[in-house]
Design a protein around this motif. Structure first.
Motif, short mmCIF file in Angstrom:
data_model
loop_
_atom_site.label_atom_id
_atom_site.label_comp_id
_atom_site.label_asym_id
_atom_site.label_seq_id
_atom_site.Cartn_x
_atom_site.Cartn_y
_atom_site.Cartn_z
N UNK A 1 30.53 -68.05 9.92
CA UNK A 1 31.73 -67.94 10.77
C UNK A 1 32.59 -66.78 10.29
N UNK A 2 32.96 -65.93 11.24
CA UNK A 2 33.70 -64.72 10.92
C UNK A 2 35.19 -64.91 11.18
N UNK A 3 35.51 -65.47 12.34
CA UNK A 3 36.91 -65.59 12.72
C UNK A 3 37.04 -66.59 13.86
N UNK A 4 38.12 -67.34 13.86
CA UNK A 4 38.40 -68.31 14.94
C UNK A 4 37.22 -69.25 15.19
N UNK A 5 36.47 -69.58 14.13
CA UNK A 5 35.33 -70.49 14.29
C UNK A 5 34.11 -69.86 14.93
N UNK A 6 34.14 -68.54 15.18
CA UNK A 6 33.03 -67.85 15.84
C UNK A 6 32.17 -67.12 14.80
N UNK A 7 30.85 -67.18 14.99
CA UNK A 7 29.91 -66.53 14.07
C UNK A 7 29.64 -65.08 14.52
N UNK A 8 28.95 -64.32 13.68
CA UNK A 8 28.52 -62.96 14.08
C UNK A 8 27.79 -63.02 15.41
N UNK A 9 26.87 -63.97 15.51
CA UNK A 9 26.04 -64.07 16.72
C UNK A 9 26.87 -64.44 17.95
N UNK A 10 27.82 -65.36 17.77
CA UNK A 10 28.73 -65.71 18.88
C UNK A 10 29.43 -64.46 19.40
N UNK B 1 17.34 -48.19 23.15
CA UNK B 1 17.69 -49.39 22.37
C UNK B 1 18.78 -48.99 21.38
N UNK B 2 19.82 -49.81 21.32
CA UNK B 2 20.89 -49.64 20.33
C UNK B 2 20.63 -50.64 19.22
N UNK B 3 20.26 -50.14 18.04
CA UNK B 3 19.88 -50.98 16.90
C UNK B 3 21.04 -51.01 15.90
N UNK B 4 21.41 -52.19 15.44
CA UNK B 4 22.48 -52.28 14.42
C UNK B 4 22.29 -53.53 13.58
N UNK B 5 22.90 -53.54 12.40
CA UNK B 5 22.89 -54.72 11.56
C UNK B 5 23.74 -55.81 12.20
N UNK B 6 23.27 -57.04 12.14
CA UNK B 6 24.02 -58.13 12.79
C UNK B 6 25.36 -58.38 12.11
N UNK B 7 25.52 -57.92 10.86
CA UNK B 7 26.79 -58.17 10.16
C UNK B 7 27.78 -57.02 10.27
N UNK B 8 27.47 -55.99 11.10
CA UNK B 8 28.42 -54.89 11.30
C UNK B 8 29.26 -55.17 12.55
N UNK B 9 30.49 -55.64 12.33
CA UNK B 9 31.35 -56.03 13.46
C UNK B 9 31.81 -54.84 14.29
N UNK C 1 22.26 -65.79 1.65
CA UNK C 1 22.20 -66.36 0.28
C UNK C 1 23.23 -65.74 -0.66
N UNK C 2 23.47 -64.40 -0.54
CA UNK C 2 24.42 -63.78 -1.46
C UNK C 2 25.83 -64.35 -1.27
N UNK C 3 26.11 -64.89 -0.08
CA UNK C 3 27.42 -65.47 0.18
C UNK C 3 27.37 -67.01 0.11
N UNK C 4 26.28 -67.50 -0.50
CA UNK C 4 26.20 -68.94 -0.74
C UNK C 4 25.85 -69.76 0.47
N UNK C 5 25.24 -69.14 1.49
CA UNK C 5 24.90 -69.87 2.73
C UNK C 5 23.39 -70.01 2.84
N UNK C 6 22.94 -71.06 3.52
CA UNK C 6 21.52 -71.17 3.82
C UNK C 6 21.36 -70.76 5.29
N UNK C 7 20.19 -70.27 5.65
CA UNK C 7 19.95 -69.87 7.04
C UNK C 7 20.37 -68.42 7.28
N UNK C 8 20.20 -67.95 8.54
CA UNK C 8 20.48 -66.55 8.86
C UNK C 8 21.93 -66.19 8.58
N UNK C 9 22.15 -64.98 8.07
CA UNK C 9 23.51 -64.53 7.78
C UNK C 9 24.36 -64.47 9.06
N UNK C 10 23.68 -64.23 10.19
CA UNK C 10 24.42 -64.04 11.45
C UNK C 10 25.14 -65.30 11.93
N UNK C 11 24.89 -66.45 11.28
CA UNK C 11 25.59 -67.67 11.72
C UNK C 11 26.75 -68.04 10.78
#
Length: 477
Positions: free
Chosen positions: A111-120, A224-232, A99-109
């Motif tokens: 697009x970061x680069x080349x059409x690929x999302x965080x999750x991709x 388990x390796x735990x990390x934020x989904x938005x930390x590339x 939401x802070x970046x004006x998107x609806x839905x999970x932040x992990x979707x």
């Protein structure tokens, strides 16, 4: 040292009894969520907080915060690496909305680069590991009730990949009305606004309560390796995993050297013989400037955490993880409400042989705003096998500082204002404000400020090279 819980005064006891009976009637949540909620509120009302005595704080030694460059490399033998990786699970914190970046839905979707999302990118990275070493590293996504339904639909597209993806939900607690500590859903707010996810410290009980923890242990998983989904930068690191297994460390927090941009980040200290996280909220007012200085507290928490699964089970089952409570006040439907949250990093002091590892800055590349998106979409980075790698041609070890005005805040607006992302290999700082539009093939170097006058549109032409300039109109280019 664990804090001594004082016995709640009678009014607090009454509040807790009323809350217990109200929460018991909330059929939207499980018994374990009801227990967790009451437990958290009881601790909060009884003033269960660890008071830090400033004079007792010690700077951790290299044994406690291990320099990354001293870690021994793991064996070159592919079968040994496979054995190592087969003990690992990757867990991404996926409860946040964009939401802070004006998107609806999970932040992990986003697009970061080349059409690929965080999750991709996360999926590609783990797929490559599994293919290269013949191992089976699963991916766990901890969702919140805000992101759960969308995430289930999104992960369907990975059904043919060589990676097992598990999703589970973190707890859902009722927001508390400040006036009487009653759950907001009991005041007639039956929608999503009545609830909140109680911070990522909830990852430990939620892993156990979801049944995922026991399932992973039965498959021979150990860490388990735990990390934020938005930390590339949060990618699997064999040297760290190998070190933890060799030294039987139950918990490891990756820290990295502070810059002036990170002065509010939590840091590791040695306190009464144990390592623990010190957050700015725990710092007495008279020491806040000292906390923010880079001289005394040189490192900060990246929220990349490596944790032993058996230790999580032991500590959750004995209700020993009493992390510091973070009160988060909000206003919903005219009610002043309180959310009580915990952070996963604060759990470090409850684990045996807990350490920090002082990692390179490249392992901390979060995308919190469109200014971060500009960095990772630029020529400063390339994409290789799902990894975002910084260009060797940049001389300055620090990334450029970038400030974009509110016109660029939402991802859609940000993308529409650039025909192509400018070259920033030689950029030190950029400040953009007002109605600014960038042409294709622009290069920015040194210190650049671009400020459109109020009510005027300022277009940077294709191919412009701007070096150490303040631009206020087309004539300044």
């Amino acid at each position: 040292m664990a804090a001594v819980a004082t016995k709640p005064a009678s009014s607090e006891s009454e509040k807790i009894l009323k809350l217990q009976s109200a929460v018991a009637g909330l059929n939207q949540i499980s018994e374990s969520e009801k227990f967790g909620c009451i437990n958290l509120v009881s601790r909060y009302l009884s003033g269960d907080a660890q008071q830090i005595e400033w004079a007792k704080i010690k700077t951790p030694t290299d044994k406690v915060v291990v320099p990354y460059e001293t870690l021994a490399p793991p064996s070159d033998d592919l079968s040994e690496i496979k054995k190592l990786l087969d003990k690992l699970v990757v867990l991404k914190l996926n409860g946040g909305l964009g939401t802070t970046m004006g998107c609806t839905g999970p932040k992990s979707v986003i697009e970061v680069r080349n059409g690929l999302t965080f999750l991709d990118l996360i999926v590609i990275q783990i797929e490559n590991l599994n293919t290269k070493y013949g191992c089976n590293v699963p991916l766990l996504l901890m969702n919140s009730f805000n992101t759960h339904d969308d995430t289930l639909k999104i992960v369907e597209k990975y059904s043919n990949s060589n990676i097992i993806i598990h999703t589970f939900n973190q707890s859902q607690y009722p927001r508390l009305v400040v006036e009487d500590f009653m759950p907001l859903p009991c005041k007639g707010n039956a929608g999503k606004d009545g609830w909140y996810p109680p911070g990522h410290g909830d990852v430990f009980p939620s892993l156990l309560n979801s049944g995922k923890l026991d399932a992973l242990l039965s498959q021979g998983k150990e860490y388990v390796f735990i990390a934020n989904s938005d930390n590339l930068g949060a990618i699997v690191d064999l040297k760290i995993l190998n070190h933890l297994i060799q030294n039987q460390n139950e918990y490891c927090m990756e820290v990295t050297p502070k810059t002036l941009a990170d002065v509010k980040g939590g840091t590791l200290i040695s306190y009464e013989g144990r390592v623990q996280l010190l957050e700015i909220a725990q710092v007495p007012d008279e020491h806040v400037n000292e906390f923010k200085s880079i001289e005394k507290f040189k490192i900060f928490n990246t929220n990349n955490l490596w944790v032993n699964l058996k230790a999580i089970k032991r500590l959750v089952e004995s209700d020993a993880l009493k992390m510091e409570i973070i009160p988060n006040p909000k206003e919903v439907d005219g009610f002043k409400v309180l959310q009580l949250e915990t952070a996963a990093g604060a759990a470090i002091r409850f684990f045996d042989q807990a350490i920090g590892i002082n990692v390179p800055r490249s392992r901390f590349l979060p995308v919190k705003a469109t200014s971060d998106l500009l960095l990772v979409q630029s020529d400063l980075y390339t994409l290789v096998d799902g990894f975002v790698i910084r260009s060797k041609t940049r001389a300055n070890p620090a990334n450029p500082s970038i400030e974009l005005g509110p016109e660029f805040k939402k991802v859609g607006n940000f993308l529409s204002r650039f025909k192509s992302i400018p070259s920033i290999i030689e950029l030190d700082s950029l400040k953009v404000s007002g109605d600014v539009w960038f042409g294709a093939g622009v290069a920015l170097k040194g210190q650049v400020t671009i400020a459109a006058k109020p009510g005027e549109k300022l277009e940077i032409p294709d191919g412009a090279v701007i070096e150490n300039k303040v631009i206020k109109s087309f004539e300044d280019i």
